[in-house]
Design a protein around this motif. Structure first.
Motif, PDB file in Angstrom:
ATOM      1  N   PRO A 110       3.691  35.290  -3.834  1.00 56.90           N
ATOM      2  CA  PRO A 110       4.456  36.022  -4.976  1.00 56.90           C
ATOM      3  C   PRO A 110       5.946  36.166  -4.784  1.00 56.90           C
ATOM      4  CG  PRO A 110       2.362  37.375  -4.294  1.00 56.90           C
ATOM      5  CD  PRO A 110       2.676  36.180  -3.294  1.00 56.90           C
ATOM      6  N   ALA A 111       6.516  35.856  -5.691  1.00 58.51           N
ATOM      7  CA  ALA A 111       7.996  35.992  -5.467  1.00 58.51           C
ATOM      8  C   ALA A 111       8.710  37.133  -6.497  1.00 58.51           C
ATOM      9  CB  ALA A 111       8.938  34.490  -6.063  1.00 58.51           C
ATOM     10  N   GLY A 112       8.539  37.188  -7.799  1.00 54.47           N
ATOM     11  CA  GLY A 112       9.126  38.209  -8.684  1.00 54.47           C
ATOM     12  C   GLY A 112       8.250  38.243  -9.987  1.00 54.47           C
ATOM     13  N   THR A 113       8.842  39.136 -10.621  1.00 53.16           N
ATOM     14  CA  THR A 113       7.960  39.027 -12.098  1.00 53.16           C
ATOM     15  C   THR A 113       9.384  39.051 -13.055  1.00 53.16           C
ATOM     16  OG1 THR A 113       8.049  41.526 -12.123  1.00 53.16           O
ATOM     17  CG2 THR A 113       6.241  40.340 -11.326  1.00 53.16           C
ATOM     18  N   VAL A 114       9.057  38.645 -14.377  1.00 52.58           N
ATOM     19  CA  VAL A 114       9.842  38.794 -15.466  1.00 52.58           C
ATOM     20  C   VAL A 114       9.225  39.353 -16.443  1.00 52.58           C
ATOM     21  CG1 VAL A 114       9.442  36.315 -16.270  1.00 52.58           C
ATOM     22  CG2 VAL A 114      11.426  37.601 -16.971  1.00 52.58           C
ATOM     23  N   THR A 136       6.278  34.819 -10.727  1.00 53.42           N
ATOM     24  CA  THR A 136       6.815  33.558 -10.433  1.00 53.42           C
ATOM     25  C   THR A 136       6.504  33.265  -8.897  1.00 53.42           C
ATOM     26  OG1 THR A 136       8.994  34.614  -9.470  1.00 53.42           O
ATOM     27  CG2 THR A 136       8.902  33.724 -11.932  1.00 53.42           C
ATOM     28  N   LEU A 137       6.492  31.904  -8.326  1.00 53.60           N
ATOM     29  CA  LEU A 137       6.042  31.796  -7.230  1.00 53.60           C
ATOM     30  C   LEU A 137       6.993  31.426  -5.982  1.00 53.60           C
ATOM     31  CD1 LEU A 137       2.875  29.608  -8.423  1.00 53.60           C
ATOM     32  CD2 LEU A 137       2.887  31.759  -7.424  1.00 53.60           C
ATOM     33  N   SER A 138       7.075  31.925  -4.874  1.00 55.74           N
ATOM     34  CA  SER A 138       7.973  31.456  -3.764  1.00 55.74           C
ATOM     35  C   SER A 138       7.439  30.121  -3.247  1.00 55.74           C
ATOM     36  CB  SER A 138       8.070  32.232  -2.743  1.00 55.74           C
ATOM     37  OG  SER A 138       8.708  31.916  -1.700  1.00 55.74           O
ATOM     38  N   VAL A 139       7.972  29.089  -2.790  1.00 60.11           N
ATOM     39  CA  VAL A 139       7.288  27.748  -2.433  1.00 60.11           C
ATOM     40  C   VAL A 139       7.942  27.444  -1.383  1.00 60.11           C
ATOM     41  CG1 VAL A 139       6.856  25.224  -2.982  1.00 60.11           C
ATOM     42  CG2 VAL A 139       7.157  26.983  -4.621  1.00 60.11           C
ATOM     43  N   VAL A 140       7.142  27.234  -0.031  1.00 61.42           N
ATOM     44  CA  VAL A 140       7.512  27.328   1.176  1.00 61.42           C
ATOM     45  C   VAL A 140       6.641  25.762   1.852  1.00 61.42           C
ATOM     46  CG1 VAL A 140       7.345  27.996   3.844  1.00 61.42           C
ATOM     47  CG2 VAL A 140       7.841  29.426   1.624  1.00 61.42           C
ATOM     48  N   ALA A 172      14.470  34.266 -15.509  1.00 62.03           N
ATOM     49  CA  ALA A 172      13.132  34.733 -14.752  1.00 62.03           C
ATOM     50  C   ALA A 172      13.403  34.646 -13.115  1.00 62.03           C
ATOM     51  CB  ALA A 172      11.845  33.865 -15.155  1.00 62.03           C
ATOM     52  N   ARG A 173      14.277  33.770 -12.571  1.00 60.89           N
ATOM     53  CA  ARG A 173      14.523  33.772 -11.167  1.00 60.89           C
ATOM     54  C   ARG A 173      15.477  34.707 -10.825  1.00 60.89           C
ATOM     55  NH1 ARG A 173      14.658  27.873 -12.368  1.00 60.89           N
ATOM     56  NH2 ARG A 173      12.835  26.907 -11.696  1.00 60.89           N
ATOM     57  N   ALA A 174      16.495  35.238 -11.703  1.00 60.14           N
ATOM     58  CA  ALA A 174      17.425  36.262 -11.457  1.00 60.14           C
ATOM     59  C   ALA A 174      16.781  37.499 -11.216  1.00 60.14           C
ATOM     60  CB  ALA A 174      18.315  36.204 -12.671  1.00 60.14           C
ATOM     61  N   VAL A 175      17.408  38.583 -10.365  1.00 58.47           N
ATOM     62  CA  VAL A 175      17.291  39.746 -10.144  1.00 58.47           C
ATOM     63  C   VAL A 175      17.854  40.537 -10.987  1.00 58.47           C
ATOM     64  CG1 VAL A 175      17.325  41.490  -8.486  1.00 58.47           C
ATOM     65  CG2 VAL A 175      17.175  39.339  -7.814  1.00 58.47           C
ATOM     66  N   THR A 176      16.980  40.913 -12.535  1.00 59.33           N
ATOM     67  CA  THR A 176      17.538  41.511 -13.564  1.00 59.33           C
ATOM     68  C   THR A 176      16.275  42.509 -13.928  1.00 59.33           C
ATOM     69  OG1 THR A 176      18.063  41.469 -15.710  1.00 59.33           O
ATOM     70  CG2 THR A 176      16.682  39.616 -14.904  1.00 59.33           C
TER      71      THR A 176
END
Length: 238
Positions: free
Chosen positions: A221-225, A93-97, A51-55
């Motif tokens: 927001p970070a990305g989607t799978v 997915t969520l970006s956490v700062v 899920a974290r990968a760029v695919t």
């Protein structure tokens, strides 16, 4: 499918099972993701890494939790055979700062919790336009749709269908009738309002340091799978 080719992340034995059925399998156990149209992610750790990968691959979760409607291991052969007819769901997915530092990407949930469960703190939750609440509790958890059937559910939050929203719940709140919230994934900020106890930040149940009083933890927001759903996929709500 035009070819009998799939990728597998997380378990070589699943790859061997499919090879016995004459599938061409590209297997990874090192955290990388095969360059195939469909990837089987075996277990929660493997699903999170994919899920974290760029695919652009569509992911079939195997024993990876109810939130992503995973397939039981003993149904893998049948599930893979029906991938050509699968429908897909998108999980965010969520970006956490923390402060000014990006500290990770959450697939399941983000948690602030006091290190000593016998001591509570006060936590604030707000969006760019609204202060949602401030409450005294052992902590707070923010769950993605994929993670909403896990710890957040035990904390009283609802189970969510795949969409750009998150569930927010206090953990062991001081109040007797606490609120829970469902909000869009735009930008959500968590803060520690009191410094009475040490508070730890966890991303997908992994500790990533402590959070000081007034230090913002910002989620965006970070990305989607894309997740494949087949007849063998477990139901989400039961």
């Amino acid at each position: 499918m035009s070819t009998r080719s799939v990728g597998v992340v997380g378990d070589e034995s699943v790859a061997e099972l499919l090879r016995d059925d004459d599938w061409t399998v590209e297997c990874r156990t090192d955290g990388s993701v095969p360059g195939t149209d469909f990837v089987l992610a075996v277990g929660q750790r493997a699903f999170a890494s994919v899920a974290r990968a760029v695919t652009d691959s569509v992911v079939l979760p195997i024993d990876a939790g109810r939130g992503v409607r995973s397939v039981p291991r003993d149904s893998v052969r049948k599930a893979v055979g029906s991938l050509a007819d699968a429908r897909t769901e998108r999980h965010h997915t969520l970006s956490v700062v923390r402060g000014d530092e990006r500290v990770g990407e959450a697939v399941w949930d983000v948690t602030l919790v006091t290190e000593d469960a016998a001591r509570i703190s006060e936590f604030g939750v707000e969006t760019p336009t609204d202060t949602i609440d401030a409450f005294r509790a052992d902590g707070t958890v923010v769950a993605t749709t994929a993670g909403s059937s896990g710890y957040a559910r035990r904390a009283g939050a609802p189970v969510l269908s795949p969409s750009p929203i998150v569930a927010v719940a206090p953990i062991a709140p001081f109040a007797t009738n606490p609120d829970h919230w469902v909000v869009p994934i735009e930008e959500l900020t968590l803060t520690v309002e009191r410094d009475e106890a040490t508070v730890t930040l966890l991303i997908d149940d992994t500790p990533t340091g402590t959070v000081d009083r007034g230090e913002p933890v910002t989620l965006s927001p970070a990305g989607t799978v894309r997740v494949a759903v087949v007849d063998e996929s477990r139901p989400r709500f039961t």
